[in-house]
Design a protein around this motif. Sequence first.
Motif, PDB file in Angstrom:
ATOM      1  N   HIS A   1      10.886  25.450 -78.950  1.00 17.22           N
ATOM      2  CA  HIS A   1      12.229  24.579 -78.931  1.00 17.22           C
ATOM      3  C   HIS A   1      12.451  23.965 -80.313  1.00 17.22           C
ATOM      4  CE1 HIS A   1      10.043  21.177 -78.131  1.00 17.22           C
ATOM      5  NE2 HIS A   1       9.450  21.275 -77.114  1.00 17.22           N
ATOM      6  N   SER A   2      13.525  23.069 -80.486  1.00 14.38           N
ATOM      7  CA  SER A   2      13.982  22.614 -81.693  1.00 14.38           C
ATOM      8  C   SER A   2      12.999  21.472 -82.476  1.00 14.38           C
ATOM      9  CB  SER A   2      15.359  21.852 -81.587  1.00 14.38           C
ATOM     10  OG  SER A   2      15.249  20.665 -80.625  1.00 14.38           O
ATOM     11  N   ASP A   3      11.761  21.189 -81.587  1.00 17.89           N
ATOM     12  CA  ASP A   3      10.955  20.142 -82.057  1.00 17.89           C
ATOM     13  C   ASP A   3      10.028  20.862 -82.831  1.00 17.89           C
ATOM     14  OD1 ASP A   3      12.422  18.044 -81.117  1.00 17.89           O
ATOM     15  OD2 ASP A   3      11.107  17.672 -79.494  1.00 17.89           O
ATOM     16  N   VAL A   4       9.873  22.258 -82.481  1.00 22.64           N
ATOM     17  CA  VAL A   4       8.885  23.081 -83.308  1.00 22.64           C
ATOM     18  C   VAL A   4       9.230  23.460 -84.891  1.00 22.64           C
ATOM     19  CG1 VAL A   4       7.536  25.325 -83.137  1.00 22.64           C
ATOM     20  CG2 VAL A   4       7.952  24.036 -81.027  1.00 22.64           C
ATOM     21  N   GLU A   5       8.444  23.059 -85.549  1.00 26.17           N
ATOM     22  CA  GLU A   5       8.777  23.438 -86.927  1.00 26.17           C
ATOM     23  C   GLU A   5       9.158  24.888 -87.415  1.00 26.17           C
ATOM     24  OE1 GLU A   5       5.719  21.894 -89.482  1.00 26.17           O
ATOM     25  OE2 GLU A   5       5.684  19.918 -88.932  1.00 26.17           O
ATOM     26  N   THR A   6       9.860  24.906 -88.410  1.00 25.16           N
ATOM     27  CA  THR A   6      10.605  26.259 -88.523  1.00 25.16           C
ATOM     28  C   THR A   6       9.414  27.310 -88.792  1.00 25.16           C
ATOM     29  OG1 THR A   6      12.401  25.149 -89.776  1.00 25.16           O
ATOM     30  CG2 THR A   6      11.965  27.414 -90.433  1.00 25.16           C
ATOM     31  N   LEU A   7       8.371  27.264 -89.441  1.00 26.14           N
ATOM     32  CA  LEU A   7       7.511  28.077 -89.950  1.00 26.14           C
ATOM     33  C   LEU A   7       6.357  28.587 -88.669  1.00 26.14           C
ATOM     34  CD1 LEU A   7       6.479  27.324 -93.559  1.00 26.14           C
ATOM     35  CD2 LEU A   7       8.067  28.799 -92.668  1.00 26.14           C
ATOM     36  N   ASP A   8       6.385  27.665 -87.604  1.00 31.01           N
ATOM     37  CA  ASP A   8       5.756  27.567 -86.794  1.00 31.01           C
ATOM     38  C   ASP A   8       6.447  28.405 -85.325  1.00 31.01           C
ATOM     39  OD1 ASP A   8       3.291  26.141 -87.049  1.00 31.01           O
ATOM     40  OD2 ASP A   8       4.397  24.350 -86.772  1.00 31.01           O
ATOM     41  N   ARG A   9       8.003  28.413 -85.519  1.00 24.80           N
ATOM     42  CA  ARG A   9       8.529  29.267 -84.633  1.00 24.80           C
ATOM     43  C   ARG A   9       8.423  30.641 -85.079  1.00 24.80           C
ATOM     44  NH1 ARG A   9      14.221  26.222 -85.121  1.00 24.80           N
ATOM     45  NH2 ARG A   9      13.610  24.178 -85.156  1.00 24.80           N
ATOM     46  N   ILE A  10       8.443  30.784 -86.172  1.00 21.99           N
ATOM     47  CA  ILE A  10       8.277  32.099 -87.006  1.00 21.99           C
ATOM     48  C   ILE A  10       7.188  32.780 -86.478  1.00 21.99           C
ATOM     49  CG2 ILE A  10       8.430  33.766 -88.929  1.00 21.99           C
ATOM     50  CD1 ILE A  10      10.245  31.467 -90.449  1.00 21.99           C
ATOM     51  N   GLN A  11       6.084  32.058 -86.730  1.00 30.27           N
ATOM     52  CA  GLN A  11       4.605  32.577 -86.370  1.00 30.27           C
ATOM     53  C   GLN A  11       4.543  33.022 -84.821  1.00 30.27           C
ATOM     54  OE1 GLN A  11       2.225  33.233 -88.932  1.00 30.27           O
ATOM     55  NE2 GLN A  11       1.487  34.269 -86.930  1.00 30.27           N
ATOM     56  N   THR A  12       5.124  32.024 -84.009  1.00 27.81           N
ATOM     57  CA  THR A  12       5.087  32.248 -82.570  1.00 27.81           C
ATOM     58  C   THR A  12       5.893  33.339 -82.113  1.00 27.81           C
ATOM     59  OG1 THR A  12       4.910  29.965 -82.019  1.00 27.81           O
ATOM     60  CG2 THR A  12       5.742  31.303 -80.418  1.00 27.81           C
ATOM     61  N   ILE A  13       6.764  34.045 -82.763  1.00 24.52           N
ATOM     62  CA  ILE A  13       7.420  35.007 -82.399  1.00 24.52           C
ATOM     63  C   ILE A  13       6.650  36.332 -82.905  1.00 24.52           C
ATOM     64  CG2 ILE A  13       9.320  36.813 -82.720  1.00 24.52           C
ATOM     65  CD1 ILE A  13      11.208  33.804 -83.023  1.00 24.52           C
ATOM     66  N   THR A  14       5.966  36.288 -84.129  1.00 22.16           N
ATOM     67  CA  THR A  14       5.259  37.233 -84.472  1.00 22.16           C
ATOM     68  C   THR A  14       4.004  37.440 -83.670  1.00 22.16           C
ATOM     69  OG1 THR A  14       5.839  36.808 -86.866  1.00 22.16           O
ATOM     70  CG2 THR A  14       3.986  38.077 -86.503  1.00 22.16           C
ATOM     71  N   ASP A  15       3.435  36.421 -82.999  1.00 20.20           N
ATOM     72  CA  ASP A  15       2.232  36.456 -82.310  1.00 20.20           C
ATOM     73  C   ASP A  15       2.510  37.155 -81.034  1.00 20.20           C
ATOM     74  OD1 ASP A  15       0.873  35.114 -84.074  1.00 20.20           O
ATOM     75  OD2 ASP A  15       0.973  33.152 -83.204  1.00 20.20           O
TER      76      ASP A  15
END
Length: 726
Positions: A532-546
């Motif tokens: 969600h919006s509280d998750v930092e930008t680069l962490d969001r990208i990494q989560t989707i890759t994972d």
Amino acid sequence: MKFKLKSSYLPSGDQPQAIKKLTAGLERGFKKQTLLGVTGSGKTFTIANVIEKSQLPTLVISHNKTLAAQLCQEFREFFPKNAVEYFVSYYDYYQPEAYLPHTDTYIEKEAQINEEIDRLRHACTQSLMTRQDVIIVASVSAIYGLGSPEEYESVVLHFKQNQILNREAITKQLVAMQFERTNADLRRGQFRLRGQTLEVMPVNEEIIYRFIIDDKIELIESLDPISRKIKNKLPDVWLFPAKHYVANPEARERAFKSINTELKERLKYFIKKNKILEYERLKRRTRYDLEMIKNIGYCNGIENYSRHFEGRKEGEPPFTLLDYFSKSNNIYLPLPEGESLAIAGEGVGEKKFLTIIDESHVTLPQIRGMYNGDKARKDTLIEHGFRLPSARDNRPLQYFEFTKKIDQIIYMSATPGAEEIKESGQIVEQIVRPTGLVDPEVIIRKIFPIATSPQPSPYKGEGDVRLSPLNKGRVGERSSKNNLSQIEDLLIRINERIKNKERVLVTTLTKRMAEDLTEYLEKKKIKVKYLHSDVETLDRIQTITDLRLGKIDVIVGVNLLREGLDIPEVSLVAILDADKEGFLRNETSLIQTIGRAARNVNGQVILYADNITNSIKQAVKETDRRRKIQLAYNKKHGITPKTIEKNIKNILAEFGITPLKHKNIKSLKQKQDKILKLDLTGDKRPLAEIIKDKEQQMKMAAKSLEFELAAILRDEIHELKRSKKN
């Protein structure tokens, strides 16, 4: 260099006619067009073909950073030889300056800049300055102030071998370009001068340039910043400013005079209104800021004086990324023999560019809304003497200013809004998917179990219901055999998908619900993360890759899962509380969320709802319409649907960001756990007593307005309670 599209497949399905119509629309001079394309129909590939045929520099605006990163990766795959860059806000944390009159509370600006994203932003502007074949994928950060492209361009340095240099002059020039001088290890945006060796690390590259200087440049080398190994010997090097806000000495002096003039007028106003507190507040603040700028070239909140430094008139729009697009590429002239510093080339006039608004039904309202929110906050600061009136001109563009700055535009959405449809010269539909995939099966389940006797359902699957006149706005009763709540039912379905090595997306109504559900699923041994919006930008990208790599099987989110997440591995999308009418459960949102499962042949969507709302009816009706079109096409052409095949790439690595540079949440949490264990060493009290003590400390910290300490204590209490349970 021209745009050259690289792809292993040719346009098919509805793509050929869409490419032809959109390209013809550009040639006919249509200002606005709309590409109405369903999820999974290859809209990005269609736009890539349009870019290649039009050969126009292109700005793609997306409504969130995660989707922008995904789009940027896709365009880089299509155009490996061209410049495809990423431009989003570089703040990991941003608290804007504000004043709350009813509590007399002043909140100072606080920000944490992500250096990696700042590097990518500089790569954008430098590409626009030096080449024609540029695609920038941006968030709405593209409409915020960025500094004058003319000033940015005027201080560009060009170093050439055998060029005569004055070391004192070059030092002053680098400082004027906002480079910092250091004698320690070099970081981006710094330079070091030792004897005859000048070393500079630009902001847009992970590289150090070394210059060996006598009376002239004897040698230019590029070095690896970690190993210090020589990578290449170079004939010349271009250096761009370390910050986008740069001002020459003449502009600075002009700005000081202009600011002082405005200050005198504003102070007279406060005296006339008998506002003594506001008078003193503004006088001290502004004079302090001016003194800081004179001595160190910077002050906190310097952007509030940008109108003066850029020489803009009151009310004129700020310079943004759009201005870098519209300004022509430089023609860099050869450096004359004996010239001590580089000179900027002359432009060739303004250039045309193409703008793509991705997921326009969400992005356009964002663009429209940015100005009003910013203005309301600034008005309060100005009224109470915290800022000069010129601070209003440090702002995002108004919508009419945005439309004036762009040339031709293509709206891209599966659910375009009424305005896009009304204003477009043509609507181009792209319903048929080349893969033959049909829109996913939609199943409706009850949220809470009901113990009454079951009603017969005309649909397959015990307890599974689809829309029918028999339902009359209600969901059919669940049988006692399958008397499960939405969470219990969801868990069973998740485990079924995991067995098939497929992925799941779950959408909730609130951030808290997303976090709580994630914690619950973790206890059930499900590999899951929330988004969600509280998750930092680069962490969001990494989560989707994972998720794509299979490191996790489920993502639980709120609004970030609605548009554009291109994840072919996802075969199940679950929408919790689907009958709670509102922004997150309206017709558009439901259609978009349903589309997340449209890239997998086993795609299925579960709507958990006790009532069938009008939004659910319309969303399912539109989904059925699209299914019929695709099924008819498949039958006519003998197509068997197959899941989209897409290479899994690490988006962060594509941007030159390694995990070592990126502080992810997990490593931070591990450090906090270690600190907590160290803190408890030697404390023999029972855990319950320690928890109670820390809760008292947390309340005292909050009462004393020490919120950072209170947050740390809160996290410690959470960990202690979890340890106690285990």
